[in-house]
Design a protein around this motif. Structure first.
Motif, short mmCIF file in Angstrom:
data_model
loop_
_atom_site.label_atom_id
_atom_site.label_comp_id
_atom_site.label_asym_id
_atom_site.label_seq_id
_atom_site.Cartn_x
_atom_site.Cartn_y
_atom_site.Cartn_z
N CYS A 13 -5.56 -8.40 0.64
CA CYS A 13 -4.27 -7.74 0.98
C CYS A 13 -3.85 -7.17 2.08
O CYS A 13 -2.99 -6.66 2.36
CB CYS A 13 -3.68 -7.33 -0.86
SG CYS A 13 -3.90 -5.64 -0.94
N PHE A 19 5.30 -5.82 1.76
CA PHE A 19 4.14 -4.67 2.37
C PHE A 19 4.83 -4.58 3.70
O PHE A 19 4.17 -3.19 3.78
CB PHE A 19 2.80 -5.83 2.89
CG PHE A 19 1.76 -5.68 1.81
CD1 PHE A 19 2.09 -5.46 0.59
CD2 PHE A 19 0.62 -6.48 2.67
CE1 PHE A 19 1.17 -5.79 -0.24
CE2 PHE A 19 -0.52 -6.71 1.37
CZ PHE A 19 0.11 -6.06 -0.36
N LEU A 27 -0.96 -1.14 -5.23
CA LEU A 27 -0.43 -2.05 -4.82
C LEU A 27 -0.65 -2.76 -5.83
O LEU A 27 -1.26 -3.05 -6.66
CB LEU A 27 -0.97 -3.05 -3.45
CG LEU A 27 -0.38 -1.83 -2.18
CD1 LEU A 27 -1.50 -2.70 -1.32
CD2 LEU A 27 1.10 -1.53 -1.60
N LEU A 56 -1.70 -5.93 4.81
CA LEU A 56 -1.01 -4.90 4.48
C LEU A 56 -0.88 -3.92 6.72
O LEU A 56 -0.14 -3.16 6.80
CB LEU A 56 -1.14 -3.53 3.54
CG LEU A 56 -0.90 -2.06 3.51
CD1 LEU A 56 0.50 -2.58 3.54
CD2 LEU A 56 -1.91 -1.68 2.79
#
Length: 209
Positions: free
Chosen positions: A115, A87, A65, A119
């Protein structure tokens, strides 16, 4: 017919997803081992979880990512819509095929953990299998990471999150292959109704590109 279980590996660029897989399956990763940015690789492994008991597991090593193109997101903040859109697209791509997910973060970089929270929410919205499970892996990539974590460290936050979300949390170092045994045995054991009888995996290697 032997079933191949599918495990998708997610994480920010540079957290060591490929290094972990290379070391766990091949056992030849070192500081001097050259790795290139992943687009997508597939690793096939036969993991022993007991006497004459093996599970066939296919690991999908995904592209990292890229947080440089996304707004900052925190564990207790409301993510920017563009982050959710990005995402969400990633989640839809893999959520329907996966039997499990490995979420990898760098124990010294809080943003690589933050993150994953976003996700996972997107994956949960899109996954089709009720028994799909998650494993969160903190990768100790620096010597300083050996010290005890503080309350605000990514490791502590990941530990609390894993308890709340009922996930298994592991800390590993790709340079120490023995640290990788537990998460891989755990994953294979979850795919098998019998309890594991061995704490040491015999992994047969194989990879597809």
């Amino acid at each position: 017919m032997v079933k191949n279980y599918r495990v998708v590996v997610f994480g920010v660029k540079g957290v060591g997803k490929t290094a972990i897989l290379e070391q766990a399956i091949y056992g030849h990763f070192s500081k001097n081992y050259k790795l290139w940015p992943t687009i997508e690789d597939i690793y096939q492994a036969s993991i022993e979880i007991g006497k004459n008991v093996r599970e066939q597991v296919r690991f999908y090593d995904t592209a990292g990512l890229d947080l440089t193109q996304l707004p900052e997101v925190g564990l207790y903040s409301n993510p920017d819509p563009s982050l959710m859109l990005s995402f969400g697209q990633i989640a839809k791509q893999y959520a329907s095929i996966a039997d499990a997910f490995i979420l990898v973060y760098d124990t010294s970089r809080p943003e690589t953990f933050d993150c994953l929270v976003t996700l996972k929410k997107e994956i949960d919205k899109n996954k089709e299998k009720k028994d799909t499970f998650y494993v969160i892996v903190g990768h100790r990539m620096r010597e300083m990471d050996i010290k005890a974590p503080t309350l605000e460290s990514p490791t502590s936050r990941a530990s609390h999150w894993s308890i709340r979300e009922k996930m298994k949390h592991f800390e590993v170092n790709a340079l120490d292959r023995t640290s990788l045994f537990d998460p891989f045995i755990y994953i294979a054991s979850k795919f098998n109704t019998a309890q594991p009888k061995s704490s040491f995996p015999l992994v047969r290697k194989g990879t597809q590109h």
